[in-house]
Motif scaffolding. Structure first.
Motif, PDB file in Angstrom:
ATOM      1  N   SER A  82       0.731  -1.111   0.137  1.00 32.46           N
ATOM      2  CA  SER A  82      -0.079  -0.011   0.020  1.00 32.46           C
ATOM      3  C   SER A  82       0.778   1.340   0.055  1.00 32.46           C
ATOM      4  CB  SER A  82      -0.890   0.183   1.117  1.00 32.46           C
ATOM      5  OG  SER A  82      -1.848  -1.228   1.256  1.00 32.46           O
ATOM      6  N   LEU A 199       2.305  -0.435  11.508  1.00 32.84           N
ATOM      7  CA  LEU A 199       1.196  -1.105  11.673  1.00 32.84           C
ATOM      8  C   LEU A 199       0.612  -1.384  12.868  1.00 32.84           C
ATOM      9  CD1 LEU A 199       2.085  -4.105   9.212  1.00 32.84           C
ATOM     10  CD2 LEU A 199       0.471  -2.211   8.762  1.00 32.84           C
ATOM     11  N   SER A 200      -0.633  -1.593  13.077  1.00 35.24           N
ATOM     12  CA  SER A 200      -1.101  -2.016  14.474  1.00 35.24           C
ATOM     13  C   SER A 200      -1.990  -3.428  14.411  1.00 35.24           C
ATOM     14  CB  SER A 200      -1.880  -0.857  15.149  1.00 35.24           C
ATOM     15  OG  SER A 200      -3.050  -0.528  14.357  1.00 35.24           O
ATOM     16  N   GLU A 202      -5.002  -3.966  15.006  1.00 39.26           N
ATOM     17  CA  GLU A 202      -6.299  -3.895  14.670  1.00 39.26           C
ATOM     18  C   GLU A 202      -6.684  -3.393  13.066  1.00 39.26           C
ATOM     19  OE1 GLU A 202      -5.021  -0.112  16.918  1.00 39.26           O
ATOM     20  OE2 GLU A 202      -4.956  -2.201  17.151  1.00 39.26           O
ATOM     21  N   ASN A 203      -5.345  -3.122  12.518  1.00 38.47           N
ATOM     22  CA  ASN A 203      -5.059  -2.640  11.128  1.00 38.47           C
ATOM     23  C   ASN A 203      -4.885  -3.804  10.458  1.00 38.47           C
ATOM     24  OD1 ASN A 203      -3.206   0.122  11.997  1.00 38.47           O
ATOM     25  ND2 ASN A 203      -5.329   0.222  11.468  1.00 38.47           N
ATOM     26  N   ASP A 205      -6.385  -7.504   8.980  1.00 40.33           N
ATOM     27  CA  ASP A 205      -7.305  -8.595   8.975  1.00 40.33           C
ATOM     28  C   ASP A 205      -6.918 -10.258   8.966  1.00 40.33           C
ATOM     29  OD1 ASP A 205      -9.221  -6.602   8.815  1.00 40.33           O
ATOM     30  OD2 ASP A 205      -8.990  -6.233   6.580  1.00 40.33           O
ATOM     31  N   GLY A 228      -5.194  -5.864   5.236  1.00 38.68           N
ATOM     32  CA  GLY A 228      -5.836  -5.129   6.076  1.00 38.68           C
ATOM     33  C   GLY A 228      -5.764  -3.614   5.636  1.00 38.68           C
ATOM     34  N   ASN A 229      -5.785  -2.677   6.349  1.00 38.66           N
ATOM     35  CA  ASN A 229      -5.495  -1.352   6.188  1.00 38.66           C
ATOM     36  C   ASN A 229      -4.262  -0.854   5.130  1.00 38.66           C
ATOM     37  OD1 ASN A 229      -7.991  -0.959   7.390  1.00 38.66           O
ATOM     38  ND2 ASN A 229      -6.906   0.541   8.917  1.00 38.66           N
ATOM     39  N   LYS A 230      -3.317  -1.572   5.417  1.00 34.32           N
ATOM     40  CA  LYS A 230      -2.048  -1.294   4.576  1.00 34.32           C
ATOM     41  C   LYS A 230      -1.652  -2.883   4.039  1.00 34.32           C
ATOM     42  CE  LYS A 230      -0.311   2.406   7.394  1.00 34.32           C
ATOM     43  NZ  LYS A 230       0.584   2.942   8.342  1.00 34.32           N
TER      44      LYS A 230
END
Length: 258
Positions: A82, A199-200, A202-203, A205, A228-230
């Motif tokens: 990403s 990253l964390s 919760e980000n 999946d 995930g988000n990234k």
């Protein structure tokens, strides 16, 4: 010596300071994996591994980086990221570093540029593969510095190893030799909680990875995928061959370099 130390510095800083998730040949598609059992498998030869347990994932990644530094080596990584997955804001990378300890060839193709660097002793050259422009300097000046700095892509790639929780799951055969297989389907939450992590938990999946390490303890190939988000997809491979010979590319003009 100075040029090798430059590579050492770049990789050491990345492997030691970042929170990313750390024999020749690579396994072919469809290679069978023999399942691991605590009674039959001891992968303690792999740095950071005791028996079938990965106890120090940073040591695992750092040992890989040291193998690249020492050479002779042919290392290659591809990354599909990403845009905000690294501070470099790159999306795709195809990077190859070949080092026979006398000459080095760096091939970089990323979102922003496509450049090949060649180091011949104290001489350095770079070719822009899009325009065909060729530049020369000595190995300690601008062109040489750019070449060695490009090894950060190797560091970024390997720093995704510690992001995952790994376990030894079995063995596989590569070029007739037994190699250990390490797999993962979960993130390392301790690593993701570090202040410097991009990253964390919760980000994320889902996450999965696979590493193949030789009996010499060196990782020869692997992959990390994080959704995930990234989104992150990284593959890497390394071949070590004492007889490897890095040759000058066809565009290199030694008279210009000197």
């Amino acid at each position: 010596m100075r040029k090798i130390m430059t590579v050492v510095v770049v990789l050491t800083v990345l492997l030691a300071g970042c929170s990313f998730g750390g024999s020749s040949g690579t396994p072919t598609a469809g290679t069978n994996t023999t399942a691991a059992t605590s009674n039959t498998l001891d992968a303690s030869a792999v740095p950071g591994v005791t028996g079938t347990n990965v106890t120090n994932v940073s040591a695992l990644a750092s040992a890989y980086g040291e193998s690249i530094i020492n050479g002779p080596v042919d290392f290659r990584t591809t990354m599909d990221l990403s845009p905000n997955a690294t501070i470099l804001r790159i999306e795709t990378v195809d990077y190859r570093f070949r080092n026979d300890t006398e000459q080095q060839l760096f091939e970089l193709n990323n979102t922003n540029s496509e450049v090949t660097y060649f180091i011949d002793g104290e001489k350095a050259a770079a070719r822009n593969e899009s325009s065909g422009e060729v530049r020369y300097s000595n190995a300690t000046n601008r062109v040489g510095g750019e070449a060695y700095f490009s090894t950060l892509y190797a560091g970024i790639s390997l720093n995704y190893i510690p992001i995952l929780e790994w376990e030894v799951t079995g063995t596989t055969t590569v070029d007739g030799e037994t190699h250990y297989v390490l797999e993962s389907n979960a993130v390392n939450e301790t690593v993701l909680q570090r202040p410097s992590s991009s990253l964390s938990a919760e980000n994320v999946d889902s996450a999965d990875g696979r590493l193949v390490a030789g009996a010499d303890g060196v990782i020869h190939s692997g992959s990390v995928t994080i959704d995930g988000n990234k989104d992150i997809a990284v593959t890497f491979s390394m071949s070590k061959d004492e007889g490897m010979d890095v040759t000058a590319p066809g565009w290199y003009d030694e008279s210009q370099a000197s």
